[in-house]
Design a protein around this motif. Sequence first.
Motif, PDB file in Angstrom:
ATOM      1  N   ASP A 267       0.828  -1.216   0.000  1.00 56.61           N
ATOM      2  CA  ASP A 267       0.000   0.000   0.000  1.00 56.61           C
ATOM      3  C   ASP A 267       0.862   1.266   0.000  1.00 56.61           C
ATOM      4  O   ASP A 267       0.581   2.237   0.713  1.00 56.61           O
ATOM      5  CB  ASP A 267      -0.934  -0.009   1.219  1.00 56.61           C
ATOM      6  CG  ASP A 267      -2.111   0.956   1.052  1.00 56.61           C
ATOM      7  OD1 ASP A 267      -2.336   1.429  -0.077  1.00 56.61           O
ATOM      8  OD2 ASP A 267      -2.781   1.250   2.069  1.00 56.61           O
ATOM      9  N   GLU A 269       3.906   1.626   1.127  1.00 60.62           N
ATOM     10  CA  GLU A 269       4.885   1.700   2.223  1.00 60.62           C
ATOM     11  C   GLU A 269       5.853   0.534   2.120  1.00 60.62           C
ATOM     12  O   GLU A 269       5.455  -0.592   1.817  1.00 60.62           O
ATOM     13  CB  GLU A 269       4.188   1.648   3.594  1.00 60.62           C
ATOM     14  CG  GLU A 269       3.155   2.733   3.832  1.00 60.62           C
ATOM     15  CD  GLU A 269       3.792   4.083   4.135  1.00 60.62           C
ATOM     16  OE1 GLU A 269       5.031   4.141   4.328  1.00 60.62           O
ATOM     17  OE2 GLU A 269       3.066   5.084   4.169  1.00 60.62           O
ATOM     18  N   CYS A 279       5.772  -7.517  14.657  1.00 62.13           N
ATOM     19  CA  CYS A 279       4.328  -7.380  14.851  1.00 62.13           C
ATOM     20  C   CYS A 279       3.714  -8.703  15.294  1.00 62.13           C
ATOM     21  O   CYS A 279       2.893  -8.738  16.218  1.00 62.13           O
ATOM     22  CB  CYS A 279       3.694  -6.888  13.551  1.00 62.13           C
ATOM     23  SG  CYS A 279       1.910  -6.661  13.634  1.00 62.13           S
ATOM     24  N   GLY A 354      -0.518  -5.209   7.322  1.00 60.24           N
ATOM     25  CA  GLY A 354      -1.453  -4.092   7.450  1.00 60.24           C
ATOM     26  C   GLY A 354      -1.233  -3.308   8.719  1.00 60.24           C
ATOM     27  O   GLY A 354      -1.324  -2.067   8.734  1.00 60.24           O
ATOM     28  N   ILE A 355      -0.948  -4.007   9.829  1.00 59.48           N
ATOM     29  CA  ILE A 355      -0.677  -3.323  11.089  1.00 59.48           C
ATOM     30  C   ILE A 355       0.593  -2.483  10.988  1.00 59.48           C
ATOM     31  O   ILE A 355       0.659  -1.351  11.468  1.00 59.48           O
ATOM     32  CB  ILE A 355      -0.569  -4.352  12.236  1.00 59.48           C
ATOM     33  CG1 ILE A 355      -1.918  -5.034  12.456  1.00 59.48           C
ATOM     34  CG2 ILE A 355      -0.078  -3.692  13.524  1.00 59.48           C
ATOM     35  CD1 ILE A 355      -1.870  -6.216  13.406  1.00 59.48           C
ATOM     36  N   ARG A 358      -0.106   0.743   9.155  1.00 62.72           N
ATOM     37  CA  ARG A 358      -0.796   1.701  10.033  1.00 62.72           C
ATOM     38  C   ARG A 358       0.178   2.338  11.013  1.00 62.72           C
ATOM     39  O   ARG A 358       0.123   3.547  11.277  1.00 62.72           O
ATOM     40  CB  ARG A 358      -1.918   0.994  10.792  1.00 62.72           C
ATOM     41  CG  ARG A 358      -3.083   0.550   9.915  1.00 62.72           C
ATOM     42  CD  ARG A 358      -4.038  -0.344  10.690  1.00 62.72           C
ATOM     43  NE  ARG A 358      -4.529   0.325  11.889  1.00 62.72           N
ATOM     44  CZ  ARG A 358      -4.946  -0.320  12.982  1.00 62.72           C
ATOM     45  NH1 ARG A 358      -4.894  -1.639  13.045  1.00 62.72           N
ATOM     46  NH2 ARG A 358      -5.384   0.361  14.020  1.00 62.72           N
ATOM     47  N   ARG A 361       2.458   4.975   9.253  1.00 62.05           N
ATOM     48  CA  ARG A 361       1.767   6.224   8.924  1.00 62.05           C
ATOM     49  C   ARG A 361       1.464   7.037  10.177  1.00 62.05           C
ATOM     50  O   ARG A 361       1.593   8.265  10.172  1.00 62.05           O
ATOM     51  CB  ARG A 361       0.488   5.911   8.150  1.00 62.05           C
ATOM     52  CG  ARG A 361       0.799   5.372   6.755  1.00 62.05           C
ATOM     53  CD  ARG A 361      -0.433   4.919   6.010  1.00 62.05           C
ATOM     54  NE  ARG A 361      -0.072   4.518   4.644  1.00 62.05           N
ATOM     55  CZ  ARG A 361      -0.898   3.885   3.808  1.00 62.05           C
ATOM     56  NH1 ARG A 361      -2.136   3.579   4.195  1.00 62.05           N
ATOM     57  NH2 ARG A 361      -0.487   3.555   2.589  1.00 62.05           N
ATOM     58  N   LEU A 362       1.054   6.373  11.246  1.00 66.99           N
ATOM     59  CA  LEU A 362       0.791   7.102  12.489  1.00 66.99           C
ATOM     60  C   LEU A 362       2.080   7.712  13.032  1.00 66.99           C
ATOM     61  O   LEU A 362       2.086   8.881  13.467  1.00 66.99           O
ATOM     62  CB  LEU A 362       0.176   6.157  13.524  1.00 66.99           C
ATOM     63  CG  LEU A 362      -0.074   6.772  14.911  1.00 66.99           C
ATOM     64  CD1 LEU A 362      -1.046   7.953  14.819  1.00 66.99           C
ATOM     65  CD2 LEU A 362      -0.595   5.720  15.885  1.00 66.99           C
ATOM     66  N   LEU A 419       0.508   3.159  18.077  1.00 69.94           N
ATOM     67  CA  LEU A 419      -0.662   2.578  17.430  1.00 69.94           C
ATOM     68  C   LEU A 419      -1.484   1.775  18.425  1.00 69.94           C
ATOM     69  O   LEU A 419      -2.725   1.870  18.447  1.00 69.94           O
ATOM     70  CB  LEU A 419      -0.224   1.676  16.269  1.00 69.94           C
ATOM     71  CG  LEU A 419      -1.350   1.020  15.470  1.00 69.94           C
ATOM     72  CD1 LEU A 419      -2.139   2.064  14.691  1.00 69.94           C
ATOM     73  CD2 LEU A 419      -0.798  -0.044  14.520  1.00 69.94           C
ATOM     74  N   LYS A 423      -4.794   3.831  18.658  1.00 69.80           N
ATOM     75  CA  LYS A 423      -5.713   3.289  17.653  1.00 69.80           C
ATOM     76  C   LYS A 423      -6.178   1.873  17.976  1.00 69.80           C
ATOM     77  O   LYS A 423      -7.124   1.388  17.356  1.00 69.80           O
ATOM     78  CB  LYS A 423      -5.028   3.280  16.279  1.00 69.80           C
ATOM     79  CG  LYS A 423      -4.506   4.639  15.810  1.00 69.80           C
ATOM     80  CD  LYS A 423      -5.625   5.538  15.342  1.00 69.80           C
ATOM     81  CE  LYS A 423      -5.063   6.814  14.743  1.00 69.80           C
ATOM     82  NZ  LYS A 423      -6.120   7.690  14.199  1.00 69.80           N
ATOM     83  N   VAL A 425      -4.763  -2.279  18.544  1.00 64.49           N
ATOM     84  CA  VAL A 425      -4.390  -3.360  17.640  1.00 64.49           C
ATOM     85  C   VAL A 425      -5.120  -4.610  18.112  1.00 64.49           C
ATOM     86  O   VAL A 425      -4.887  -5.089  19.221  1.00 64.49           O
ATOM     87  CB  VAL A 425      -2.863  -3.603  17.639  1.00 64.49           C
ATOM     88  CG1 VAL A 425      -2.529  -4.784  16.741  1.00 64.49           C
ATOM     89  CG2 VAL A 425      -2.114  -2.361  17.194  1.00 64.49           C
TER      90      VAL A 425
END
Length: 435
Positions: A267, A269, A279, A354-355, A358, A361-362, A419, A423, A425
């Motif tokens: 995406d 990144e 992760c 995906g994590i 995120r 970007r954060l 994150l 947000k 996880v």
Amino acid sequence: MPEHAPEPASEPAPEPAVHVFAGPTIPSDRIRRLLPAAHVHPPVQHGDLLRLAPRPGDTVAVVDGTFFQSPSVRHKELLHLIDRGVTVHGASSMGALRAAELAPLGMRGAGVVYRLYALGVLERDDEVAVAHATGDDGFVALSDALVSIRFAARRARVAGALDRAAERLIVEAAAAMPFPQRRHATAARAARRLGLIAAHEDAYLEHAARTADIKRADAELLLRIIARESGPITAGVGRATSGADPADPPTVFLAEWLRSFRGELVDGEHVTDEAVLTCCKLFATDYADFHREHVLNALDPATLQRAGVPAGLRATPESAAALVRGFCWAPGVPPDDLMLELLRATPAWECAQGIVVRALRLNRELSRLGYPVSRVSSLRLHTYFTERWGTEQLDGAILDRGFASRYAFTTLAAPFLPLALLKTVEPFALRASGR
């Protein structure tokens, strides 16, 4: 007798690629004129070659490299390529320096600057250093290299424009300057303060303006040499004096660098293998079980027996914990590559990617607001994962999840804490094979 069915035609092997890392020494359009098929990259820096991952038979030519604004390319990165059948050349600048240092181990050098480093005539790294513009401005050189000033002064003397004393004054004046301030004109002016006469200053500047830069000449020589070479390179021929096998486990540094730089674009990144593995270690509910199972499966029976596990029996919880926590492929090299290979086959891989996206970007957004990852509290990080993992023994839980130490855990987990706190996880499972 029936005829044998023809074997399906195999796909032709891809043509060997040529990668050139250059910037201020030679512009990209000139590189493509001399090597039309070359992949042109900016000056090489730490991690670029590992991220590139060239194939056996490919060629990598290092001309320019960074060292001031970002870490320089490591020797082990170049040797890693050579061990895997990549032909690695160097000339002119960082390439000449590294080629002189690694010539006994298979790196190929070309040009005058390389030979002078290899012979020990040049010793200072800053002989080839220049300040330069960014890639947006074409990496245009903003200063002249000391070696270029040295050669311009020598050629002026050989042509009869300078005497030995004048040549020495110009070189000494340039050598005393910080490398971003070195230019032919500033070196000549500084030499005037040391006793250089005006006539010699003018003669030097006139000659320097008409003389081809030695670094540029060496870079063009290297590209012509590569253009003349033909035929595939046999994997493993690069390092004649090394008994290294590409299948051998890497050193602790190289293993860490490979995980930290290799990855894929997700995406928009760049998501590294290290980030995806971290992760999973942090947020997969069953990672400790997954890690323990596959480490024990990787151990041979003799190793288990030496650890006190009778033949045919599985390890006890106590012996399993000790084996898993202390297991390394090589000194200091944890079994992370094995875990990465296994994780890629699970649905959790894309979830973890995906994590990571995120989190990246954060963190970029928070950094713009003045809250970089470096400000993450270690105490808050440790408290959060102690609670999330439901443990009272954080150090043991860290080792059970494949982290080498509390320090490694703190360093690798810090980018995920914002994150997780801001947000959230959601936990996920790995669905390990063999269950």
